[in-house]
Design a protein around this motif. Structure first.
Motif, PDB file in Angstrom:
ATOM      1  N   ILE A  15      68.497  64.294  46.393  1.00  0.00           N
ATOM      2  CA  ILE A  15      67.204  64.948  46.590  1.00  0.00           C
ATOM      3  C   ILE A  15      66.863  64.894  48.073  1.00  0.00           C
ATOM      4  N   GLY A  20      60.316  67.396  50.751  1.00  0.00           N
ATOM      5  CA  GLY A  20      59.116  66.836  50.133  1.00  0.00           C
ATOM      6  C   GLY A  20      57.971  66.629  51.097  1.00  0.00           C
ATOM      7  N   LEU A  33      57.633  62.432  48.252  1.00  0.00           N
ATOM      8  CA  LEU A  33      57.966  63.194  47.049  1.00  0.00           C
ATOM      9  C   LEU A  33      59.405  62.953  46.609  1.00  0.00           C
ATOM     10  N   GLU A  36      59.597  59.670  44.945  1.00  0.00           N
ATOM     11  CA  GLU A  36      58.905  59.711  43.653  1.00  0.00           C
ATOM     12  C   GLU A  36      59.765  60.423  42.617  1.00  0.00           C
ATOM     13  N   LEU A  37      60.409  61.530  43.012  1.00  0.00           N
ATOM     14  CA  LEU A  37      61.303  62.238  42.093  1.00  0.00           C
ATOM     15  C   LEU A  37      62.486  61.357  41.708  1.00  0.00           C
ATOM     16  N   LYS A  38      63.059  60.669  42.685  1.00  0.00           N
ATOM     17  CA  LYS A  38      64.180  59.769  42.407  1.00  0.00           C
ATOM     18  C   LYS A  38      63.768  58.726  41.378  1.00  0.00           C
ATOM     19  N   HIS A  40      61.328  58.873  39.212  1.00  0.00           N
ATOM     20  CA  HIS A  40      61.067  59.550  37.932  1.00  0.00           C
ATOM     21  C   HIS A  40      62.368  59.804  37.178  1.00  0.00           C
ATOM     22  N   TYR A  41      63.331  60.419  37.853  1.00  0.00           N
ATOM     23  CA  TYR A  41      64.589  60.754  37.174  1.00  0.00           C
ATOM     24  C   TYR A  41      65.372  59.509  36.786  1.00  0.00           C
ATOM     25  N   GLN A  70      61.635  72.128  46.492  1.00  0.00           N
ATOM     26  CA  GLN A  70      62.405  70.912  46.744  1.00  0.00           C
ATOM     27  C   GLN A  70      63.882  71.281  46.700  1.00  0.00           C
ATOM     28  N   PRO A  89      59.023  71.130  42.415  1.00  0.00           N
ATOM     29  CA  PRO A  89      59.086  69.735  41.966  1.00  0.00           C
ATOM     30  C   PRO A  89      58.024  69.346  40.941  1.00  0.00           C
ATOM     31  N   TYR A  90      57.064  70.204  40.720  1.00  0.00           N
ATOM     32  CA  TYR A  90      56.026  69.912  39.735  1.00  0.00           C
ATOM     33  C   TYR A  90      56.242  70.718  38.458  1.00  0.00           C
ATOM     34  N   ARG A  93      60.191  70.127  36.981  1.00  0.00           N
ATOM     35  CA  ARG A  93      60.653  68.735  36.927  1.00  0.00           C
ATOM     36  C   ARG A  93      61.486  68.451  35.671  1.00  0.00           C
TER      37      ARG A  93
END
Length: 109
Positions: A15, A20, A33, A36-38, A40-41, A70, A89-90, A93
């Motif tokens: 990512i 982000g 961001l 945060e995505l990392k 989350h996944y 993203q 990214p929102y 997701r």
């Protein structure tokens, strides 16, 4: 130089950290961001026991920036295939999570 085996079984997902920083975040949204995505996944993949098959990492710039999107890159070890994508990214997701599940071998996410 020593050759090493990759620590993930099937998929590496990178990512872009730079993207982000330029995406508008919702009120109270995380400034990091990509991180945060990392998280989350990784958390979602751990819940379904795919965290050893899919490695999610933050990377530097992937040089495919698209305003408001993203960027990410995926390497599929089994298929010896790699590609880059951009996504919202929102709103997308869960679509990305479905892609990671599918690449890890889950046929019907």
């Amino acid at each position: 130089m020593e050759r090493m085996d990759l620590p993930w079984e099937k998929v590496a997902f990178f990512i872009c950290e730079k993207c982000g920083k330029s995406i508008d975040k919702p009120k109270g949204g995380d400034d990091d961001l990509a991180g945060e995505l990392k998280s989350h996944y990784r958390s979602e993949l751990k819940e379904i026991d795919l965290h050893k098959k899919v490695r999610v990492m933050v990377s530097g710039c992937l040089n495919i920036c698209e305003k408001g999107k993203q960027a990410a890159a995926l390497f599929d070890k089994d298929k010896n295939e790699s590609f880059a994508i951009t996504f919202d990214p929102y709103e997308q997701r869960e679509e990305i999570l479905d892609l990671l599940r599918f690449r890890a071998g889950v046929k019907n996410p």
